[in-house]
Write a protein that holds these residues in place. Sequence first.
Motif, PDB file in Angstrom:
ATOM      1  N   LEU A 164      24.916  -2.421 -16.614  1.00 50.45           N
ATOM      2  CA  LEU A 164      24.692  -1.183 -16.906  1.00 50.45           C
ATOM      3  C   LEU A 164      24.439  -0.217 -15.621  1.00 50.45           C
ATOM      4  CD1 LEU A 164      23.522  -1.073 -20.520  1.00 50.45           C
ATOM      5  CD2 LEU A 164      25.862  -1.205 -19.774  1.00 50.45           C
ATOM      6  N   GLY A 165      24.112  -0.814 -14.626  1.00 51.06           N
ATOM      7  CA  GLY A 165      23.574  -0.100 -13.414  1.00 51.06           C
ATOM      8  C   GLY A 165      22.459   0.750 -13.520  1.00 51.06           C
ATOM      9  N   LEU A 166      21.528   0.389 -14.527  1.00 56.91           N
ATOM     10  CA  LEU A 166      20.348   1.327 -14.574  1.00 56.91           C
ATOM     11  C   LEU A 166      19.202   0.790 -13.643  1.00 56.91           C
ATOM     12  CD1 LEU A 166      19.008   3.364 -16.487  1.00 56.91           C
ATOM     13  CD2 LEU A 166      18.217   1.621 -17.928  1.00 56.91           C
ATOM     14  N   ASP A 167      18.673   1.764 -12.783  1.00 57.34           N
ATOM     15  CA  ASP A 167      17.596   1.606 -11.831  1.00 57.34           C
ATOM     16  C   ASP A 167      16.435   0.884 -12.327  1.00 57.34           C
ATOM     17  OD1 ASP A 167      16.320   3.508 -12.492  1.00 57.34           O
ATOM     18  OD2 ASP A 167      17.057   4.793 -11.076  1.00 57.34           O
ATOM     19  N   PRO A 168      15.570   0.492 -11.680  1.00 59.50           N
ATOM     20  CA  PRO A 168      14.252  -0.402 -11.976  1.00 59.50           C
ATOM     21  C   PRO A 168      13.228   0.824 -12.645  1.00 59.50           C
ATOM     22  CG  PRO A 168      14.639  -1.049 -10.170  1.00 59.50           C
ATOM     23  CD  PRO A 168      15.734  -0.144 -10.175  1.00 59.50           C
ATOM     24  N   ALA A 169      13.176   2.100 -12.247  1.00 55.77           N
ATOM     25  CA  ALA A 169      12.843   3.184 -12.933  1.00 55.77           C
ATOM     26  C   ALA A 169      13.242   3.385 -14.309  1.00 55.77           C
ATOM     27  CB  ALA A 169      12.581   4.417 -12.199  1.00 55.77           C
ATOM     28  N   GLY A 170      14.321   3.614 -14.215  1.00 51.72           N
ATOM     29  CA  GLY A 170      15.009   3.844 -15.581  1.00 51.72           C
ATOM     30  C   GLY A 170      14.732   2.382 -16.880  1.00 51.72           C
ATOM     31  N   ARG A 171      14.749   1.390 -16.148  1.00 52.15           N
ATOM     32  CA  ARG A 171      14.396   0.171 -17.363  1.00 52.15           C
ATOM     33  C   ARG A 171      12.936   0.326 -17.598  1.00 52.15           C
ATOM     34  NH1 ARG A 171      17.468  -2.600 -13.482  1.00 52.15           N
ATOM     35  NH2 ARG A 171      15.697  -3.854 -12.624  1.00 52.15           N
ATOM     36  N   ALA A 172      12.256   0.488 -16.717  1.00 49.31           N
ATOM     37  CA  ALA A 172      10.521   0.954 -17.030  1.00 49.31           C
ATOM     38  C   ALA A 172      10.396   2.044 -17.927  1.00 49.31           C
ATOM     39  CB  ALA A 172       9.916   1.164 -15.687  1.00 49.31           C
ATOM     40  N   ALA A 173      11.164   2.849 -17.927  1.00 56.18           N
ATOM     41  CA  ALA A 173      11.117   4.118 -18.865  1.00 56.18           C
ATOM     42  C   ALA A 173      11.326   3.510 -20.115  1.00 56.18           C
ATOM     43  CB  ALA A 173      12.001   5.452 -18.413  1.00 56.18           C
ATOM     44  N   LEU A 174      12.481   2.791 -20.268  1.00 59.04           N
ATOM     45  CA  LEU A 174      12.887   2.307 -21.520  1.00 59.04           C
ATOM     46  C   LEU A 174      11.810   1.408 -22.112  1.00 59.04           C
ATOM     47  CD1 LEU A 174      16.779   1.477 -20.965  1.00 59.04           C
ATOM     48  CD2 LEU A 174      15.844   3.454 -22.482  1.00 59.04           C
ATOM     49  N   GLU A 175      11.210   0.501 -21.045  1.00 59.96           N
ATOM     50  CA  GLU A 175      10.244  -0.435 -21.770  1.00 59.96           C
ATOM     51  C   GLU A 175       8.941   0.377 -22.186  1.00 59.96           C
ATOM     52  OE1 GLU A 175       9.282  -2.963 -18.540  1.00 59.96           O
ATOM     53  OE2 GLU A 175      11.395  -4.123 -18.488  1.00 59.96           O
ATOM     54  N   GLU A 176       8.362   1.394 -21.691  1.00 58.96           N
ATOM     55  CA  GLU A 176       7.557   2.292 -21.809  1.00 58.96           C
ATOM     56  C   GLU A 176       7.464   2.759 -23.288  1.00 58.96           C
ATOM     57  OE1 GLU A 176       6.064   5.053 -18.757  1.00 58.96           O
ATOM     58  OE2 GLU A 176       6.056   3.294 -17.376  1.00 58.96           O
ATOM     59  N   SER A 177       8.905   3.341 -23.405  1.00 60.81           N
ATOM     60  CA  SER A 177       9.296   4.020 -24.707  1.00 60.81           C
ATOM     61  C   SER A 177       9.306   3.098 -25.858  1.00 60.81           C
ATOM     62  CB  SER A 177      10.396   4.913 -24.709  1.00 60.81           C
ATOM     63  OG  SER A 177      11.541   3.831 -24.554  1.00 60.81           O
ATOM     64  N   GLY A 178       9.271   1.742 -25.588  1.00 58.38           N
ATOM     65  CA  GLY A 178       9.555   0.700 -26.598  1.00 58.38           C
ATOM     66  C   GLY A 178      10.728   0.425 -26.872  1.00 58.38           C
ATOM     67  N   ALA A 179      11.895   1.016 -26.523  1.00 56.45           N
ATOM     68  CA  ALA A 179      13.550   0.758 -26.665  1.00 56.45           C
ATOM     69  C   ALA A 179      13.645  -0.634 -26.195  1.00 56.45           C
ATOM     70  CB  ALA A 179      14.080   1.960 -25.893  1.00 56.45           C
ATOM     71  N   ILE A 180      13.156  -0.855 -25.232  1.00 59.08           N
ATOM     72  CA  ILE A 180      13.321  -2.523 -24.759  1.00 59.08           C
ATOM     73  C   ILE A 180      12.098  -3.329 -24.649  1.00 59.08           C
ATOM     74  CG2 ILE A 180      15.756  -1.957 -24.064  1.00 59.08           C
ATOM     75  CD1 ILE A 180      14.280  -2.123 -21.359  1.00 59.08           C
ATOM     76  N   ARG A 181      12.059  -4.482 -24.698  1.00 57.85           N
ATOM     77  CA  ARG A 181      10.914  -5.293 -24.205  1.00 57.85           C
ATOM     78  C   ARG A 181      10.707  -5.871 -22.868  1.00 57.85           C
ATOM     79  NH1 ARG A 181       9.560  -8.752 -29.610  1.00 57.85           N
ATOM     80  NH2 ARG A 181       9.477  -7.144 -30.926  1.00 57.85           N
TER      81      ARG A 181
END
Length: 181
Positions: A164-181
């Motif tokens: 999906l081309g999401l950068d590490p900061a974007g993935r970290a934001a999803l993890e912090e929000s609880g959207a992904i683990r």
Amino acid sequence: MRAAACGPRARRAARRPRGGPLGAAVRPVRGAGEDEWLALSAPDAAARAGLCVALARPDSLAADAPALREALAAWCHGREARAAEAALHAESVPAARSRGIFDLVRDRHLDARGVYRQMCNGGWSIALPRMEADGWRGALAPVPVPVPGLGLGADNGYVFGDLLGLDPAGRAALEESGAIR
């Protein structure tokens, strides 16, 4: 000159059963709730007669597909999907309401068939067969125990980063929000 029908779409169409005014294809109908939908099929005369009984409409309506669809839409729009599903089942009409994941996890039919399996790491997996161009693959048979440590979220870097081309900061934001683990 007409083009010959070929490819996956043509094979799917060829497998679709045909029958009666509503056919055997599943047709979604909106229920009374904000996001309530019902899928149903009337593949034969018995199901169409049952549909007319459920709708409290004369049997003659079974032969008039547009009128039957209109009556069905009005009937479903005034009912919660769960109640509409039960009423249709009572008349032997194949019907299923659209449900979220929490309802599916508690579904007694899916539970009885072992669709949801607990993995060795405590996480859960879903074991579903899948349709491919030439037929069904997989089964609702026991799945092998997965490798420890490869649980939910193990492939997030690949899926969200590589695919999906999401950068590490974007993935970290999803993890912090609880959207992904």
